[in-house]
Design an enzyme around this catalytic site. Sequence first.
Site, short mmCIF file in Angstrom:
data_model
loop_
_atom_site.label_atom_id
_atom_site.label_comp_id
_atom_site.label_asym_id
_atom_site.label_seq_id
_atom_site.Cartn_x
_atom_site.Cartn_y
_atom_site.Cartn_z
CE LYS A 115 -2.87 1.51 4.89
NZ LYS A 115 -2.67 2.96 4.74
CE LYS A 197 4.60 -1.34 3.50
NZ LYS A 197 4.69 -0.03 2.93
CE LYS A 200 5.45 5.51 7.62
NZ LYS A 200 4.01 5.40 7.64
#
Length: 335
Positions: A115, A197, A200
């Site tokens: 992140k 992955k 969302k």
Amino acid sequence: MTTNKPVLLSGIQPSGQLCLGNYIGAIKNWVGLQNDYDGIFLVVDLHALTVKQKPSELRNRCLSFLAQYIACGIDPGSNLLVIQSHVHQHTELAWVLSTLAYMGELNRMTQFKDKSTKHQENINAGLFTYPVLMAADILLYQADLVPVGADQKQHLELARDLAQRFNQRYSDTFVVPEPFIPKQGARIMSLQSPESKMSKSDTNENNFIALLDPPDTIRKKIKRAVTDSFTDIQYDEENRPGLANLLVMYAEVAGMEIKQVVQQFENKCYEVLKSELAEVIIELLKPVQSEYHRVIQDKKYLSDILSNGAENASYRARKTISKVYRKIGLVPRVQ
Ligand code: TRP
């Protein structure tokens, strides 16, 4: 609502749009386990603040996620549905746990590394202590089992370590939680870059199928999914990750083994696999979407669920936090 069943707890951040990856990797398992456990399902809004949010969107998204949990089959009558910020003990316990967590330990978290590479302009302290807040979510309710996607395994290990560290230092206080990580399908990958992955919060919406995507959008996204230049259908995760991901999705959605899916499509072309995959996903999501649209309109129903969830959860949280404060030597407040 106190039962003798073991406690199951999980949560999802209200960022982006709930996607098929969340359903297969998490929510579906919650639904499958809910009858055997005393379930607590969180919308972790405080975690979502670690990336920039638009306030009005965040507010709507919390309710929307709640309605989607219910639409996916979480029974609000036998589980607690809770917005994290409604129970202030999450942040209180997080502070205490942060004094037990080592910098080096948090520095090793791969999600933090990922992140902070992705959001170089906003590497905030919350992003770094994020796993401590997650540990607090879990330990606050003495959770026995925590079903999460494979990417959260490291965070769960930390929660276990912190529980054990506290128990050792101050005597037995916390249940040491067990992870529940599904094998096949734990990782549904991005449609356009199947090395990472399905997320969302991906800025490219073609990378994921949102649970609320209309049928034509689903068909379009699956059709565009990256595959390879071979023509036969084989499961080879390493060399043909895009195709492997389509096969995994099909298997998960249709309730089949990957092997059976490969057999079913053996002599067919990618187009056929893709169009049939789109249709099974549409079928899966049809009842979820219609239930969602019904539930999201009923604000009174949702607010009753949230107020019941907050009240029950607060009761349990108070018990844990007062025990913790007492054990570490804080002076109890005189009422
Ligand atoms: N970090 C989790 C994720 O990104 C979300 C989360 C927050 C969570 N608190 C939790 C999951 C507690 C399980 C239990 O997926």
